[in-house]
Design a protein around this motif. Structure first.
Motif, PDB file in Angstrom:
ATOM      1  N   LEU A 110       0.829  -1.211   0.000  1.00  0.00           N
ATOM      2  CA  LEU A 110       0.000   0.000   0.000  1.00  0.00           C
ATOM      3  C   LEU A 110       0.862   1.260   0.000  1.00  0.00           C
ATOM      4  CD1 LEU A 110      -0.256   1.526   3.042  1.00  0.00           C
ATOM      5  CD2 LEU A 110      -1.463  -0.589   3.558  1.00  0.00           C
ATOM      6  N   ARG A 111       0.346   2.298  -0.657  1.00  0.00           N
ATOM      7  CA  ARG A 111       1.115   3.531  -0.854  1.00  0.00           C
ATOM      8  C   ARG A 111       0.488   4.749  -0.188  1.00  0.00           C
ATOM      9  NH1 ARG A 111       2.464   2.972  -7.377  1.00  0.00           N
ATOM     10  NH2 ARG A 111       3.602   0.983  -7.231  1.00  0.00           N
ATOM     11  N   THR A 112      -0.775   4.667   0.185  1.00  0.00           N
ATOM     12  CA  THR A 112      -1.371   5.802   0.884  1.00  0.00           C
ATOM     13  C   THR A 112      -0.534   6.094   2.115  1.00  0.00           C
ATOM     14  OG1 THR A 112      -3.582   5.291   0.089  1.00  0.00           O
ATOM     15  CG2 THR A 112      -3.427   6.609   2.088  1.00  0.00           C
ATOM     16  N   GLY A 113      -0.020   7.320   2.205  1.00  0.00           N
ATOM     17  CA  GLY A 113       0.948   7.634   3.250  1.00  0.00           C
ATOM     18  C   GLY A 113       0.421   8.599   4.288  1.00  0.00           C
ATOM     19  N   ALA A 114       1.021   8.540   5.468  1.00  0.00           N
ATOM     20  CA  ALA A 114       0.715   9.481   6.542  1.00  0.00           C
ATOM     21  C   ALA A 114       2.033  10.011   7.102  1.00  0.00           C
ATOM     22  CB  ALA A 114      -0.101   8.800   7.637  1.00  0.00           C
ATOM     23  N   VAL A 115       2.133  11.334   7.176  1.00  0.00           N
ATOM     24  CA  VAL A 115       3.347  11.986   7.670  1.00  0.00           C
ATOM     25  C   VAL A 115       3.012  12.695   8.978  1.00  0.00           C
ATOM     26  CG1 VAL A 115       5.117  13.716   7.182  1.00  0.00           C
ATOM     27  CG2 VAL A 115       4.221  12.263   5.329  1.00  0.00           C
ATOM     28  N   ARG A 116       3.844  12.517   9.975  1.00  0.00           N
ATOM     29  CA  ARG A 116       3.596  13.120  11.288  1.00  0.00           C
ATOM     30  C   ARG A 116       3.773  14.636  11.221  1.00  0.00           C
ATOM     31  NH1 ARG A 116       3.527  10.300  16.453  1.00  0.00           N
ATOM     32  NH2 ARG A 116       2.559  11.776  17.854  1.00  0.00           N
ATOM     33  N   ASP A 117       2.807  15.355  11.828  1.00  0.00           N
ATOM     34  CA  ASP A 117       2.867  16.813  11.917  1.00  0.00           C
ATOM     35  C   ASP A 117       2.375  17.195  13.297  1.00  0.00           C
ATOM     36  OD1 ASP A 117       3.006  19.526  11.515  1.00  0.00           O
ATOM     37  OD2 ASP A 117       1.223  19.633  10.221  1.00  0.00           O
ATOM     38  N   GLY A 118       3.276  17.199  14.281  1.00  0.00           N
ATOM     39  CA  GLY A 118       2.894  17.484  15.655  1.00  0.00           C
ATOM     40  C   GLY A 118       1.992  16.402  16.209  1.00  0.00           C
ATOM     41  N   ASP A 119       0.798  16.795  16.668  1.00  0.00           N
ATOM     42  CA  ASP A 119      -0.157  15.837  17.227  1.00  0.00           C
ATOM     43  C   ASP A 119      -1.078  15.263  16.156  1.00  0.00           C
ATOM     44  OD1 ASP A 119       0.827  16.169  19.765  1.00  0.00           O
ATOM     45  OD2 ASP A 119      -0.553  17.835  20.225  1.00  0.00           O
ATOM     46  N   HIS A 120      -0.779  15.562  14.900  1.00  0.00           N
ATOM     47  CA  HIS A 120      -1.601  15.078  13.799  1.00  0.00           C
ATOM     48  C   HIS A 120      -0.751  14.304  12.793  1.00  0.00           C
ATOM     49  CE1 HIS A 120      -4.514  17.891  15.454  1.00  0.00           C
ATOM     50  NE2 HIS A 120      -5.435  17.403  14.618  1.00  0.00           N
ATOM     51  N   TRP A 121      -1.467  13.628  11.911  1.00  0.00           N
ATOM     52  CA  TRP A 121      -0.857  12.984  10.756  1.00  0.00           C
ATOM     53  C   TRP A 121      -1.551  13.544   9.513  1.00  0.00           C
ATOM     54  CZ3 TRP A 121       2.944   9.102  11.258  1.00  0.00           C
ATOM     55  CH2 TRP A 121       3.159   8.648  12.561  1.00  0.00           C
ATOM     56  N   VAL A 122      -0.787  13.735   8.461  1.00  0.00           N
ATOM     57  CA  VAL A 122      -1.337  14.220   7.202  1.00  0.00           C
ATOM     58  C   VAL A 122      -1.341  13.056   6.214  1.00  0.00           C
ATOM     59  CG1 VAL A 122      -1.138  15.884   5.322  1.00  0.00           C
ATOM     60  CG2 VAL A 122      -0.487  16.549   7.651  1.00  0.00           C
ATOM     61  N   VAL A 123      -2.546  12.699   5.778  1.00  0.00           N
ATOM     62  CA  VAL A 123      -2.743  11.508   4.929  1.00  0.00           C
ATOM     63  C   VAL A 123      -2.990  11.942   3.495  1.00  0.00           C
ATOM     64  CG1 VAL A 123      -4.165   9.453   4.529  1.00  0.00           C
ATOM     65  CG2 VAL A 123      -3.704  10.236   6.872  1.00  0.00           C
ATOM     66  N   ASN A 124      -2.256  11.291   2.569  1.00  0.00           N
ATOM     67  CA  ASN A 124      -2.480  11.498   1.141  1.00  0.00           C
ATOM     68  C   ASN A 124      -2.452  10.141   0.436  1.00  0.00           C
ATOM     69  OD1 ASN A 124      -2.439  14.515   0.220  1.00  0.00           O
ATOM     70  ND2 ASN A 124      -0.885  14.348   1.855  1.00  0.00           N
ATOM     71  N   GLY A 125      -3.405   9.953  -0.482  1.00  0.00           N
ATOM     72  CA  GLY A 125      -3.440   8.700  -1.227  1.00  0.00           C
ATOM     73  C   GLY A 125      -4.840   8.367  -1.698  1.00  0.00           C
ATOM     74  N   GLN A 126      -5.009   7.128  -2.075  1.00  0.00           N
ATOM     75  CA  GLN A 126      -6.272   6.684  -2.673  1.00  0.00           C
ATOM     76  C   GLN A 126      -6.560   5.256  -2.244  1.00  0.00           C
ATOM     77  OE1 GLN A 126      -6.327   7.047  -6.966  1.00  0.00           O
ATOM     78  NE2 GLN A 126      -7.831   5.408  -7.186  1.00  0.00           N
ATOM     79  N   LYS A 127      -7.815   4.990  -1.895  1.00  0.00           N
ATOM     80  CA  LYS A 127      -8.260   3.639  -1.578  1.00  0.00           C
ATOM     81  C   LYS A 127      -9.320   3.217  -2.605  1.00  0.00           C
ATOM     82  CE  LYS A 127      -5.778   2.948   2.143  1.00  0.00           C
ATOM     83  NZ  LYS A 127      -4.802   1.846   2.252  1.00  0.00           N
ATOM     84  N   SER A 128      -9.287   1.947  -2.943  1.00  0.00           N
ATOM     85  CA  SER A 128     -10.176   1.440  -3.987  1.00  0.00           C
ATOM     86  C   SER A 128     -11.118   0.374  -3.447  1.00  0.00           C
ATOM     87  CB  SER A 128      -9.352   0.829  -5.137  1.00  0.00           C
ATOM     88  OG  SER A 128      -8.490   1.790  -5.696  1.00  0.00           O
ATOM     89  N   TRP A 129     -12.232   0.203  -4.161  1.00  0.00           N
ATOM     90  CA  TRP A 129     -13.173  -0.892  -3.898  1.00  0.00           C
ATOM     91  C   TRP A 129     -13.673  -0.880  -2.445  1.00  0.00           C
ATOM     92  CZ3 TRP A 129      -8.142  -3.408  -5.367  1.00  0.00           C
ATOM     93  CH2 TRP A 129      -7.861  -3.165  -6.719  1.00  0.00           C
ATOM     94  N   THR A 130     -13.906   0.323  -1.939  1.00  0.00           N
ATOM     95  CA  THR A 130     -14.319   0.486  -0.549  1.00  0.00           C
ATOM     96  C   THR A 130     -15.839   0.413  -0.461  1.00  0.00           C
ATOM     97  OG1 THR A 130     -12.397   1.933  -0.211  1.00  0.00           O
ATOM     98  CG2 THR A 130     -14.083   1.921   1.502  1.00  0.00           C
ATOM     99  N   THR A 131     -16.331  -0.736  -0.128  1.00  0.00           N
ATOM    100  CA  THR A 131     -17.775  -0.948  -0.048  1.00  0.00           C
ATOM    101  C   THR A 131     -18.376  -0.142   1.095  1.00  0.00           C
ATOM    102  OG1 THR A 131     -17.450  -3.180  -0.902  1.00  0.00           O
ATOM    103  CG2 THR A 131     -19.564  -2.712   0.138  1.00  0.00           C
ATOM    104  N   ARG A 132     -19.503   0.513   0.816  1.00  0.00           N
ATOM    105  CA  ARG A 132     -20.283   1.280   1.787  1.00  0.00           C
ATOM    106  C   ARG A 132     -19.583   2.553   2.265  1.00  0.00           C
ATOM    107  NH1 ARG A 132     -21.771  -4.069   5.295  1.00  0.00           N
ATOM    108  NH2 ARG A 132     -23.520  -4.818   4.070  1.00  0.00           N
ATOM    109  N   ALA A 133     -18.561   2.991   1.554  1.00  0.00           N
ATOM    110  CA  ALA A 133     -17.894   4.230   1.968  1.00  0.00           C
ATOM    111  C   ALA A 133     -18.860   5.418   1.929  1.00  0.00           C
ATOM    112  CB  ALA A 133     -16.690   4.509   1.076  1.00  0.00           C
ATOM    113  N   HIS A 134     -19.827   5.388   1.017  1.00  0.00           N
ATOM    114  CA  HIS A 134     -20.737   6.522   0.850  1.00  0.00           C
ATOM    115  C   HIS A 134     -21.730   6.648   2.002  1.00  0.00           C
ATOM    116  CE1 HIS A 134     -22.866   3.034  -0.583  1.00  0.00           C
ATOM    117  NE2 HIS A 134     -23.988   3.704  -0.755  1.00  0.00           N
ATOM    118  N   THR A 135     -21.879   5.622   2.822  1.00  0.00           N
ATOM    119  CA  THR A 135     -22.797   5.693   3.970  1.00  0.00           C
ATOM    120  C   THR A 135     -22.068   5.505   5.299  1.00  0.00           C
ATOM    121  OG1 THR A 135     -23.283   3.311   3.819  1.00  0.00           O
ATOM    122  CG2 THR A 135     -24.725   4.818   2.595  1.00  0.00           C
TER     123      THR A 135
END
Length: 721
Positions: free
Chosen positions: A457-482
């Motif tokens: 998997l390539r979707t990445g998260a970079v630490r930024d203080g008390d947060h993480w910054v996420v960039n990427g794409q997920k596929s075939w995610t059933t029920r994501a719209h609800t």
């Protein structure tokens, strides 16, 4: 009901193996083994006394060993003679003075029997005519060897005037034929299983092109496929034996299903073994050559004899019977009754007159009874139920067509992992939602380049203080719209070695800025989504488990998900029951006479489904610590997934174009469920780890090396999510 072989029966099988090793040898002894001497020794050791004790498990344990050595000693024939002739002849059979072979005949008055085994060493033929119930014990008057595939050769046997003649009741004939055909099937399976063992050992040591051949993907896939067929057949035989020992009314059908499955698969297993052994197993005086003869000869006789035994299609359609049940223990089966009652209480009829469930009321009732937290610790609001009860709950809900499927998935996947890896704050926020069946989540695992190979998997998260910054794409995610939250796997260390070491899990609200959902309609008709993550800021408090420790969280979640692996088999059982209900309205028109292609198709599908259910039982017992192979779970997954596709196609063949009609067409069989099931079926093969990956797991479990090109992070076996 007995679960199959007793410890004493297994010990007896080992004793038989020791005797065979001394007096017969391995399968290469088939051309010149001393069958007369072995018959005498077997009589002295009580092998022919088993019928008087109704020791079916002892018989099957012995026959399995005979098959492994391509030895045709007719212990099953003696058992059948004991069933049909009773105590009057028992002592003579036991001592070896009366040495019968069984012939199932079409002509009740014939004085000739073909394809008899061990006839030169036998004294009598037991001629059985199933249609009339006529049974004749006649001395052998002549033996004409008929050389061919079988070694030792079959014979055409002539008989003198009967020594004993009787009319047996139909139930007794059915019982005897079930034993005889099961015996033939077990011997063929024993031979095929031995051939498979030789192939596995060969694949683990034979080198070609500078590598052990078991490291090649094609060899792994073939070996694993054969192992699944052997394991499923053995599980079915064990189930049939258990029903027989319990003198269950389901015994003859359970035996017929096992016989059908072995008849469908034993020869392909043996061919697979020959292909893996290659020239060594073909050109040399190798065990495999004689096992090959034994398997194919036994299956040829089996198929000829099985038409006289209990017909699977007749039992299921004309007699209105169901597939024999499997029992997970008294507590689990009592729990099953309560779940069925709960489902019945919330059953409703939809606008088309079809049965459905009041899902909201059912969800609330299940939450009130603690069913979504069934396996959790008491201190977390659970009931600490065992694996068997959890499996029962999942099976019954799947059979009812998943009325609370999402809530069940949340409990199995998220609940288990949050209990083990979550912070106190996460437990306080999410466990109550999961217990109430109100957790609307989606699974953010798969990506365009990371399906089964989740460690890529390539979707990445970079630490930024008390947060993480996420960039990427997920596929075939059933029920994501609800969904309210996504269970998100991201890479937090791009340089980690091995790659799966750099993954972390977050539970993220779907309304977080930067998350975009793009809907797609899947082949099944349900909505599956592509989800984009653009500079999504996620607080560290949303992290589940350690930084870079997400692989453990994932594998723990998948371990919990194994409890639900019986859902495919339960779903297919419901489809079979719906199919049978339709076929029963006019079986002769829709299926034709006995032996028709459509009846053969139905019987094969039913036998494969029963085999998948038997493997699920084995897997459940293994997870509960009650024995069984750890490989049973991926084996059940492969068999169930492939069956789902074949079942969907088979229904179209059985019912014709009407089965392709949708739910909006009143005349659609089953209310249109069959065409939807066919469209959904590929997901059972590619979801949760493709069948190719599952077979690779089986191959590695057999000791074959990891395929180099397939070695990258496939251990979790995560397919489209």
């Amino acid at each position: 009901m007995s679960t199959g072989f007793s410890a004493e029966a297994e010990d007896f099988g080992r004793t038989v193996a020791d005797v065979l090793a001394d007096l017969w040898g391995d399968a290469t002894a088939a051309p010149d083994g001393d069958l007369a001497r072995l018959w005498k020794t077997a009589a002295a050791q009580g092998w022919f006394e088993l019928a008087s004790e109704r020791a079916l498990d002892f018989l099957v344990a012995a026959v399995r060993e005979l098959g492994r050595r391509a030895c045709p000693l007719p212990v099953v024939d003696a058992y059948v003679a004991g069933l049909l002739l009773g105590a009057d002849h028992a002592e003579r059979v036991a001592s070896g003075r009366l040495r019968p072979v069984v012939a199932v005949v079409d002509d009740p008055g014939t004085d000739t029997a073909d394809h008899c085994e061990a006839a030169p060493h036998a004294t009598h033929v037991l001629l059985v005519h199933p249609g009339s119930g006529r049974v004749r014990l006649a001395p052998i008057s002549r033996v004409e060897p008929t050389p061919g595939l079988a070694v030792p050769a079959w014979s055409r046997v002539g008989v003198a005037e009967p020594e004993t003649e009787l009319r047996a009741e139909a139930a007794l004939i059915d019982d005897a034929l079930a034993v005889w055909t099961l015996g033939l099937a077990v011997r063929a399976l024993g031979a095929a299983g031995r051939g498979h063992e030789l192939a596995v050992a060969h694949a683990a040591t034979r080198e070609q092109f500078g590598r052990v051949i078991g490291g090649f993907g094609a060899v792994q896939q073939r070996v694993a496929a054969c192992h699944i067929e052997v394991g499923a057949a053995e599980a079915l035989v064990k189930d049939a034996v258990g029903h027989g020992l319990a003198e269950s009314g389901e015994w003859t059908l359970a035996a017929a299903l096992a016989v059908r499955y072995v008849g469908d698969t034993a020869t392909s297993v043996m061919f697979g073994a020959q292909h893996t052994l290659g020239a060594i197993g073909f050109f040399e005086e190798h065990e495999a050559a004689w096992l090959f003869r034994r398997v194919h000869a036994d299956v040829a006789r089996l198929r000829a004899a099985a038409r006289h035994a209990t017909g699977v299609s007749r039992a299921l359609v004309e007699q209105g019977r169901s597939l024999p049940s499997f029992h997970l223990g008294e507590a689990a089966e009592e729990f099953r009754s309560r779940i069925r009652a709960l489902l019945a209480e919330h059953r409703v009829v939809d606008g088309h007159g079809r049965q459905d469930h009041d899902r909201e009321r059912l969800r609330a009732a299940m939450a009130e009874r603690g069913l979504f937290s069934l396996g959790w610790p008491v201190e977390e609001g659970g009931r600490e139920a065992g694996v068997a009860e959890q499996a029962v709950l999942n099976e019954e809900m799947k059979y009812a067509r998943g009325p609370v499927d999402r809530a069940m998935s949340a409990a199995m996947l998220l609940g288990h992992s949050i209990l083990k890896h979550g912070t106190p704050e996460q437990k306080a926020e999410f466990l109550p939602l999961i217990r109430r069946g109100e957790m609307r989540f989606c699974l953010g695992y798969s990506e365009p380049e990371a399906g089964s190979d989740l460690a890529s998997l390539r979707t990445g998260a970079v630490r930024d203080g008390d947060h993480w910054v996420v960039n990427g794409q997920k596929s075939w995610t059933t029920r994501a719209h609800t969904a309210s939250h996504v269970w998100l796997a991201v890479r937090t260390d791009p340089d980690a070695v091995p790659r799966h070491a750099g993954i972390t899990i977050f539970l993220v609200p779907m309304d977080t800025p930067g998350i975009t959902v793009q809907r797609h309609t899947a082949l099944s008709g349900e909505v599956s989504c592509t989800v984009f993550y653009d500079d999504v800021r996620v607080p560290d408090s949303a992290r589940v488990g350690e930084v870079n420790g997400g692989w453990r969280v994932i594998t723990d979640a998948l371990a919990a998900e194994r409890v639900v692996m019986g859902g495919v088999a339960a779903t297919l059982l419901r489809q079979l029951d719906d199919l049978l209900e339709h076929l029963r309205t006019d079986p002769e028109r829709m299926l034709g006479a006995d032996g028709s292609g459509k009846r053969e198709r139905l019987e094969s599908l039913a036998a494969r489904l029963q085999a998948a259910r038997a493997l699920v039982l084995e897997a459940t017992r293994a997870m509960a610590g009650g024995g069984g192979s750890d490989l049973a779970a991926p084996m059940a997954g492969v068999l169930g997934g492939e069956l789902a596709e074949d079942f969907g196609q088979g229904v179209l063949e059985l019912l014709g174009p009407d089965a392709a009609l949708g739910a909006d067409v009143p005349r659609a069989p089953g209310g249109g469920v069959f065409e939807r099931a066919l469209r959904t079926s590929p997901m059972f093969v590619i979801g949760g780890g493709t069948n190719d990956i599952q077979r690779a797991i089986v191959a590695r479990g057999l000791g074959l090396p990891r395929e180099e090109r397939a070695a990258r992070g496939r251990g979790a076996g995560c397919g489209p999510r």
